[in-house]
Design an enzyme around this catalytic site. Structure first.
Site, PDB file in Angstrom:
ATOM      1  N   HIS A 180       0.796  -1.233   0.000  1.00 57.49           N
ATOM      2  CA  HIS A 180       0.000   0.000   0.000  1.00 57.49           C
ATOM      3  C   HIS A 180       0.827   1.282   0.000  1.00 57.49           C
ATOM      4  CE1 HIS A 180       1.032  -0.132   4.279  1.00 57.49           C
ATOM      5  NE2 HIS A 180       0.751   1.157   4.309  1.00 57.49           N
TER       6      HIS A 180
HETATM    7  C1  UD1 Z   1      -1.240   6.192   5.518  1.00 56.79           C
HETATM    8  C2  UD1 Z   1       0.155   6.611   5.963  1.00 56.79           C
HETATM    9  C3  UD1 Z   1       1.109   5.449   5.804  1.00 56.79           C
HETATM   10  C4  UD1 Z   1       0.594   4.212   6.536  1.00 56.79           C
HETATM   11  C5  UD1 Z   1      -0.831   3.910   6.137  1.00 56.79           C
HETATM   12  C6  UD1 Z   1      -1.360   2.818   7.024  1.00 56.79           C
HETATM   13  C7  UD1 Z   1       0.574   8.981   5.506  1.00 56.79           C
HETATM   14  C8  UD1 Z   1       1.330   9.939   4.677  1.00 56.79           C
HETATM   15  N1  UD1 Z   1       0.641   7.703   5.133  1.00 56.79           N
HETATM   16  O1  UD1 Z   1      -1.157   5.858   4.162  1.00 56.79           O
HETATM   17  O2  UD1 Z   1       2.364   5.795   6.360  1.00 56.79           O
HETATM   18  O3  UD1 Z   1       1.421   3.127   6.181  1.00 56.79           O
HETATM   19  O4  UD1 Z   1      -1.650   5.081   6.297  1.00 56.79           O
HETATM   20  O5  UD1 Z   1      -2.368   2.092   6.434  1.00 56.79           O
HETATM   21  O6  UD1 Z   1      -0.037   9.377   6.452  1.00 56.79           O
HETATM   22  N2  UD1 Z   1      -8.625   5.532   1.573  1.00 56.79           N
HETATM   23  C9  UD1 Z   1      -9.906   5.041   1.582  1.00 56.79           C
HETATM   24  N3  UD1 Z   1     -10.474   4.767   2.795  1.00 56.79           N
HETATM   25  C10 UD1 Z   1      -9.825   4.948   3.973  1.00 56.79           C
HETATM   26  C11 UD1 Z   1      -8.521   5.463   3.934  1.00 56.79           C
HETATM   27  C12 UD1 Z   1      -7.928   5.747   2.733  1.00 56.79           C
HETATM   28  O7  UD1 Z   1     -10.537   4.858   0.540  1.00 56.79           O
HETATM   29  O8  UD1 Z   1     -10.400   4.659   5.032  1.00 56.79           O
HETATM   30  C13 UD1 Z   1      -7.986   5.782   0.252  1.00 56.79           C
HETATM   31  C14 UD1 Z   1      -8.229   7.189  -0.283  1.00 56.79           C
HETATM   32  O9  UD1 Z   1      -8.353   7.102  -1.682  1.00 56.79           O
HETATM   33  C15 UD1 Z   1      -6.943   7.902   0.047  1.00 56.79           C
HETATM   34  C16 UD1 Z   1      -5.900   6.791  -0.058  1.00 56.79           C
HETATM   35  O10 UD1 Z   1      -6.572   5.620   0.378  1.00 56.79           O
HETATM   36  O11 UD1 Z   1      -6.659   8.968  -0.807  1.00 56.79           O
HETATM   37  C17 UD1 Z   1      -4.676   7.025   0.804  1.00 56.79           C
HETATM   38  O12 UD1 Z   1      -5.049   7.248   2.172  1.00 56.79           O
HETATM   39  P1  UD1 Z   1      -4.114   8.129   3.141  1.00 56.79           P
HETATM   40  O13 UD1 Z   1      -4.646   8.095   4.502  1.00 56.79           O
HETATM   41  O14 UD1 Z   1      -3.834   9.449   2.531  1.00 56.79           O
HETATM   42  O15 UD1 Z   1      -2.728   7.360   3.081  1.00 56.79           O
HETATM   43  P2  UD1 Z   1      -2.447   5.807   3.256  1.00 56.79           P
HETATM   44  O16 UD1 Z   1      -1.973   5.279   1.942  1.00 56.79           O
HETATM   45  O17 UD1 Z   1      -3.571   5.151   3.922  1.00 56.79           O
HETATM   46  N1  UDP Z   2      -3.301  -4.996   9.321  1.00 59.71           N
HETATM   47  C1  UDP Z   2      -4.581  -5.445   9.581  1.00 59.71           C
HETATM   48  N2  UDP Z   2      -5.367  -5.824   8.527  1.00 59.71           N
HETATM   49  C2  UDP Z   2      -4.945  -5.791   7.234  1.00 59.71           C
HETATM   50  C3  UDP Z   2      -3.614  -5.328   6.985  1.00 59.71           C
HETATM   51  C4  UDP Z   2      -2.828  -4.931   8.051  1.00 59.71           C
HETATM   52  O1  UDP Z   2      -5.011  -5.507  10.738  1.00 59.71           O
HETATM   53  O2  UDP Z   2      -5.708  -6.145   6.335  1.00 59.71           O
HETATM   54  C5  UDP Z   2      -2.460  -4.594  10.467  1.00 59.71           C
HETATM   55  C6  UDP Z   2      -1.129  -5.278  10.519  1.00 59.71           C
HETATM   56  O3  UDP Z   2      -1.215  -6.523  11.175  1.00 59.71           O
HETATM   57  C7  UDP Z   2      -0.282  -4.271  11.285  1.00 59.71           C
HETATM   58  C8  UDP Z   2      -0.853  -2.948  10.851  1.00 59.71           C
HETATM   59  O4  UDP Z   2      -2.145  -3.219  10.313  1.00 59.71           O
HETATM   60  O5  UDP Z   2      -0.481  -4.400  12.686  1.00 59.71           O
HETATM   61  C9  UDP Z   2       0.023  -2.345   9.809  1.00 59.71           C
HETATM   62  O6  UDP Z   2      -0.625  -1.285   9.219  1.00 59.71           O
HETATM   63  P1  UDP Z   2      -0.361  -0.833   7.718  1.00 59.71           P
HETATM   64  O7  UDP Z   2       0.296  -1.927   6.956  1.00 59.71           O
HETATM   65  O8  UDP Z   2      -1.628  -0.285   7.214  1.00 59.71           O
HETATM   66  O9  UDP Z   2       0.613   0.409   7.926  1.00 59.71           O
HETATM   67  P2  UDP Z   2       2.181   0.569   8.204  1.00 59.71           P
HETATM   68  O10 UDP Z   2       2.574  -0.311   9.315  1.00 59.71           O
HETATM   69  O11 UDP Z   2       2.878   0.271   6.908  1.00 59.71           O
HETATM   70  O12 UDP Z   2       2.308   2.013   8.507  1.00 59.71           O
END
Ligand code: UD1
Ligand code: UDP
Length: 352
Positions: free
Chosen positions: A197
């Site tokens: 992601h």
């Molecule tokens: C964010 C964090 C990343 C973390 C991740 C955990 C930042 C810069 N990045 O990335 O470090 O690893 O969260 O999962 O803060 N979206 C949905 N529904 C949701 C959330 C997001 O549809 O509930 C979609 C939207 O299109 C959005 C995109 O995902 O634009 C990205 O979401 P965003 O929260 O900006 O960043 P993540 O990729 O989730």
């Molecule tokens: N995780 C979860 N369900 C999923 C994918 C990830 O519960 O479908 C959990 C995972 O076990 C870990 C955390 O989410 O504890 C990691 O989050 P994510 O990969 O979204 O973000 P990152 O750690 O890269 O910031």
């Protein structure tokens, strides 16, 4: 008494997990707390499901910020968080990890002269193009209290002129609390678990195409299960990605299922920070599609391998790693599972 509440700021999936163990420790020491959820993550599986599974109470504030460009999202958080902090006047604000919610929370606080405590301080990938790296560096340099998950993180802060406190990793605490409660693995037989992601992988079409080609190569020989993050799902929808037979794309799963799937997989392919560590702790080999990791301890221990975003490299690494079991020895770089307790105790002694 409201003005004495410690404020915790979260917004994204991994932060709910970190909060769950820290909040338990604060509750056990009768430290009054309130939680701000910025609303960065809002889908049921990314937020409410996590709160339910982690037994977290509803946050006192949900700012409902949602998705946007980095600048707009961070700016809207900054302004809304400031309103809450002006009202609550907390003695300290606790922020977690490296997301835009972390950056906005710490900046809003320091501008109001409210001290910030950063949980997961001192981590570096040294890759400045990653939004998380910018968020970490800035947050560490704004924070008065720096809680480090590893000794390497303490050393890194020292190199930057900052003083960190080694507590261990609160995600270890969460795993200790919840892994015994996780259900049997819902996937039968041998399978590879995939999560991709990160922005640098999803927003570069060539890179993502090569990663998908690697996943497809794997799926010809092995069952592959991919709980897909909404960011990645949206990109795949736009690419009109056609699903190979051995690949199951599923909705994001709850934390308890995720732990059982990491434990049950023969190998994990990921770019997640949290998943790399969980694979290490659950003794599942991991292939990480990144140039660098902020968790090099997992690579040094032999459980994690960094690979190029390239089909043959991903395939080859999984085929290699799935048979590797380097053992864990006594070396546990992420603390003793009491990080949340040390953090709560520190806050009680230094900030209240
Ligand atoms: C964010 C964090 C990343 C973390 C991740 C955990 C930042 C810069 N990045 O990335 O470090 O690893 O969260 O999962 O803060 N979206 C949905 N529904 C949701 C959330 C997001 O549809 O509930 C979609 C939207 O299109 C959005 C995109 O995902 O634009 C990205 O979401 P965003 O929260 O900006 O960043 P993540 O990729 O989730
Ligand atoms: N995780 C979860 N369900 C999923 C994918 C990830 O519960 O479908 C959990 C995972 O076990 C870990 C955390 O989410 O504890 C990691 O989050 P994510 O990969 O979204 O973000 P990152 O750690 O890269 O910031």
């Amino acid at each position: 008494m409201d003005k004495y509440n410690v404020i915790h700021i979260v917004g994204a999936r991994p932060q709910f997990i970190k909060l769950s163990s820290v909040l338990r420790a604060f509750d056990s020491k009768d430290i009054p707390c309130k939680v701000i959820h910025t609303g960065q993550h809002y889908d049921y599986e990314m937020s409410s499901l996590m709160f339910e599974e982690l037994g977290l109470r509803d946050p006192e504030y949900n700012l409902g910020i949602g998705s946007s460009t980095h600048g707009r999202q961070t700016a809207e958080m900054l302004s809304s968080i400031e309103n809450v902090l002006l009202k609550e006047k907390p003695p300290v604000v606790i922020v977690y990890g490296d997301t835009n919610s972390t950056l906005a929370g710490s900046l809003a606080s320091v501008k109001l002269k409210i001290p910030v405590a950063h949980v997961e301080a001192g981590l570096r990938s040294f890759e400045r193009y990653m939004p998380e790296e910018i968020n970490r560096v800035l947050t560490d340099h704004m924070s008065e209290h720096l809680f480090c998950p590893t000794l390497r993180a303490v050393k890194q802060l020292e190199l930057e002129g900052l003083k960190g406190t080694f507590t261990g990793d609160v995600m270890v605490d969460a795993m200790n609390i919840f892994s015994g409660k996780s259900p049997p693995c819902p996937v039968e037989g041998e399978f590879v678990l995939v999560t991709i992601h990160r922005q640098e992988n999803t927003d570069n079409k060539d890179r993502l195409a090569k990663i998908l080609a690697g996943i497809e190569m794997l799926s010809h020989e092995l069952k592959v299960v991919f709980p897909i993050h909404p960011r990645t799902r949206k990109v795949l929808e736009n690419m009109k990605f056609s699903l190979p037979e051995g690949l199951s794309l599923i909705h994001p799963v709850g934390y308890l299922h995720m732990l059982s799937m990491i434990r049950g997989a023969i190998c994990v392919v990921t770019d997640s920070g949290g998943v790399q560590k969980e694979a290490f702790m659950l003794k599942t080999p991991c292939v990480t599609v990144r140039n660098k990791t902020e968790w090099p301890e997992t690579v040094e221990a032999g459980w994690n391998r960094l690979v190029e975003a390239d089909d043959a490299s991903i395939y080859g690494a999984v085929m290699d790693m799935k048979n590797i079991h380097p053992g864990q020895g006594d070396d546990m770089p992420f603390g003793d599972g009491r990080a949340s307790h040390y953090i709560a105790q520190y806050i009680k002694e230094h900030c209240l």
